[in-house]
Write a protein that holds these residues in place. Structure first.
Motif, mmCIF file in Angstrom:
data_model
loop_
_atom_site.group_PDB
_atom_site.id
_atom_site.type_symbol
_atom_site.label_atom_id
_atom_site.label_comp_id
_atom_site.label_asym_id
_atom_site.label_seq_id
_atom_site.Cartn_x
_atom_site.Cartn_y
_atom_site.Cartn_z
ATOM 1 N N GLU A 110 0.861 -1.185 0.000
ATOM 2 C CA GLU A 110 0.000 0.000 0.000
ATOM 3 C C GLU A 110 0.896 1.232 0.000
ATOM 4 N N ASN A 111 1.161 1.770 -1.183
ATOM 5 C CA ASN A 111 2.087 2.894 -1.306
ATOM 6 C C ASN A 111 1.521 4.156 -0.671
ATOM 7 N N SER A 112 0.277 4.454 -0.982
ATOM 8 C CA SER A 112 -0.416 5.590 -0.370
ATOM 9 C C SER A 112 -1.906 5.315 -0.452
ATOM 10 N N LEU A 113 -2.626 5.639 0.615
ATOM 11 C CA LEU A 113 -4.049 5.336 0.673
ATOM 12 C C LEU A 113 -4.856 6.576 1.014
ATOM 13 N N ALA A 114 -5.959 6.745 0.314
ATOM 14 C CA ALA A 114 -6.884 7.827 0.625
ATOM 15 C C ALA A 114 -7.630 7.504 1.918
ATOM 16 N N ASP A 115 -8.031 8.544 2.628
ATOM 17 C CA ASP A 115 -8.803 8.359 3.853
ATOM 18 C C ASP A 115 -10.081 7.584 3.555
ATOM 19 N N SER A 116 -10.442 6.693 4.464
ATOM 20 C CA SER A 116 -11.681 5.904 4.404
ATOM 21 C C SER A 116 -11.632 4.763 3.400
ATOM 22 N N SER A 117 -10.563 4.641 2.617
ATOM 23 C CA SER A 117 -10.503 3.570 1.623
ATOM 24 C C SER A 117 -10.114 2.248 2.277
ATOM 25 N N ILE A 118 -10.463 1.161 1.607
ATOM 26 C CA ILE A 118 -10.111 -0.174 2.068
ATOM 27 C C ILE A 118 -9.798 -1.021 0.847
ATOM 28 N N ASN A 119 -8.858 -1.959 0.993
ATOM 29 C CA ASN A 119 -8.515 -2.814 -0.136
ATOM 30 C C ASN A 119 -8.075 -4.177 0.360
ATOM 31 N N TYR A 120 -8.216 -5.172 -0.493
ATOM 32 C CA TYR A 120 -7.724 -6.515 -0.219
ATOM 33 C C TYR A 120 -7.532 -7.207 -1.559
ATOM 34 N N PHE A 121 -6.961 -8.408 -1.548
ATOM 35 C CA PHE A 121 -6.688 -9.070 -2.818
ATOM 36 C C PHE A 121 -6.880 -10.575 -2.705
ATOM 37 N N CYS A 122 -6.988 -11.194 -3.868
ATOM 38 C CA CYS A 122 -7.084 -12.646 -3.970
ATOM 39 C C CYS A 122 -5.964 -13.150 -4.877
ATOM 40 N N TRP A 123 -5.311 -14.207 -4.454
ATOM 41 C CA TRP A 123 -4.338 -14.908 -5.293
ATOM 42 C C TRP A 123 -4.595 -16.390 -5.061
ATOM 43 N N ASP A 124 -5.466 -16.938 -5.861
ATOM 44 C CA ASP A 124 -6.047 -18.268 -5.704
ATOM 45 C C ASP A 124 -7.113 -18.255 -4.614
ATOM 46 N N VAL A 125 -6.755 -17.786 -3.405
ATOM 47 C CA VAL A 125 -7.742 -17.575 -2.344
ATOM 48 C C VAL A 125 -7.720 -16.103 -1.966
ATOM 49 N N CYS A 126 -8.750 -15.626 -1.291
ATOM 50 C CA CYS A 126 -8.837 -14.215 -0.912
ATOM 51 C C CYS A 126 -8.336 -14.015 0.514
ATOM 52 N N PHE A 127 -7.733 -12.843 0.740
ATOM 53 C CA PHE A 127 -7.121 -12.535 2.023
ATOM 54 C C PHE A 127 -7.780 -11.307 2.643
ATOM 55 N N SER B 194 -5.610 -7.059 6.223
ATOM 56 C CA SER B 194 -4.354 -6.983 6.972
ATOM 57 C C SER B 194 -3.270 -7.900 6.415
ATOM 58 N N VAL B 195 -3.605 -8.784 5.478
ATOM 59 C CA VAL B 195 -2.631 -9.714 4.894
ATOM 60 C C VAL B 195 -2.098 -9.131 3.592
ATOM 61 N N SER B 196 -0.761 -9.063 3.463
ATOM 62 C CA SER B 196 -0.146 -8.464 2.277
ATOM 63 C C SER B 196 0.642 -9.451 1.428
ATOM 64 N N VAL B 197 0.945 -10.645 1.953
ATOM 65 C CA VAL B 197 1.721 -11.635 1.207
ATOM 66 C C VAL B 197 0.911 -12.918 1.114
ATOM 67 N N SER B 198 0.762 -13.422 -0.099
ATOM 68 C CA SER B 198 -0.055 -14.612 -0.328
ATOM 69 C C SER B 198 0.744 -15.884 -0.096
ATOM 70 N N GLY B 199 0.051 -17.002 -0.224
ATOM 71 C CA GLY B 199 0.722 -18.280 -0.348
ATOM 72 C C GLY B 199 1.142 -18.485 -1.794
ATOM 73 N N VAL B 200 1.698 -19.662 -2.096
ATOM 74 C CA VAL B 200 2.188 -19.920 -3.448
ATOM 75 C C VAL B 200 1.077 -20.458 -4.337
ATOM 76 N N VAL B 201 1.167 -20.096 -5.607
ATOM 77 C CA VAL B 201 0.307 -20.653 -6.648
ATOM 78 C C VAL B 201 1.220 -21.241 -7.713
ATOM 79 N N GLU B 202 1.064 -22.520 -8.002
ATOM 80 C CA GLU B 202 1.898 -23.150 -9.027
ATOM 81 C C GLU B 202 1.392 -22.765 -10.411
ATOM 82 N N ILE B 203 2.319 -22.273 -11.242
ATOM 83 C CA ILE B 203 1.997 -21.950 -12.627
ATOM 84 C C ILE B 203 2.869 -22.829 -13.517
ATOM 85 N N LEU B 204 2.247 -23.633 -14.342
ATOM 86 C CA LEU B 204 2.973 -24.557 -15.202
ATOM 87 C C LEU B 204 3.653 -23.809 -16.346
#
Length: 233
Positions: free
Chosen positions: A48-65, A68-78
């Protein structure tokens, strides 16, 4: 009508993307392609480089986090396949400020093999959905002659740095030109240092830079070979 922006980027490429803040969650999709000849275990890391007031964000990388979680688990890409598993969610929370969030994808077994996207959320852009494509696996892939790539950044110290940062590197034979480029979180080039010889060290006078997070990339024969993060105190 939604607009879709597709960008094909090499390893370590940093791009800024903007889309509008409207009520509800907004999605940013990054397609990650393994261009190597082996399977890779890829991790997604959010900054999160810079965040506006009141904003919220999260992400999914195979599963959603949770946010407060910024680093995912591994996803195998063939080899030669693309993972559609990334979605970044952002909600302005009724605010009108600007936010920037970085997503970096890297090989768990070789973290310098990375590609990053910087997403800029601003009220001015009409887009409400963005797609980008990045490649990982270039450092373990084959060059145009069928040889394993040898260009790499070996180490940087200290990191975080306050006055100077020293980078050690290795170049394969036949490299015509090479340099290291430092970029800020907006993808703007702030420093460039040429590389000479097959191995060596270069010093970055980081005291010239503002405190914060930067990305430095090795560029060999016009191609970005690897990217790492540098923190300036």
């Amino acid at each position: 009508m939604k607009k879709t922006l597709a960008l094909l980027m090499g390893i370590g490429t940093v791009v800024s993307i903007a889309f509008a803040q409207n009520p509800g969650d907004k999605k940013s999709h990054v397609l990650v392609t393994n261009v190597s000849n082996i399977a890779l275990n890829v991790i997604c890391e959010r900054t999160e480089n810079s965040l506006a007031d009141s904003s919220i964000n999260y992400f999914c990388w195979d599963v959603c986090f949770i946010p407060s979680v910024s680093v995912s688990g591994v996803v195998e890409i063939l080899p030669g396949t693309t993972s559609p598993n990334h979605i970044g969610y952002y909600n302005a929370g009724g605010g009108t400020g600007v936010s920037t969030i970085s997503y970096c994808f890297y090989d768990n077994d070789n973290p310098i093999d990375s590609a990053c996207v910087i997403i800029l959320y601003t009220p001015e852009s009409p887009d409400d959905s963005v797609y980008a494509s990045v490649d990982v696996g270039l450092l373990v892939g084959l060059d145009e002659y069928g040889n394993v790539r040898q260009n790499k950044i070996l180490d940087i110290y200290p990191n975080p740095a306050k006055t100077n940062a020293t980078v050690s590197y290795s170049l394969e034979n036949g490299s015509r030109s090479a340099h290291i480029v430092v970029r800020n979180l907006l993808g703007e080039e702030v420093m460039e240092v040429p590389l000479k010889g097959s191995t060596g060290k270069v010093i970055f006078p980081v005291s010239q830079l503002n405190s914060g997070l930067y990305f430095y990339s090795m560029v060999v024969n016009g191609q970005v070979e690897s990217t790492q993060r540098l923190v300036v105190k």
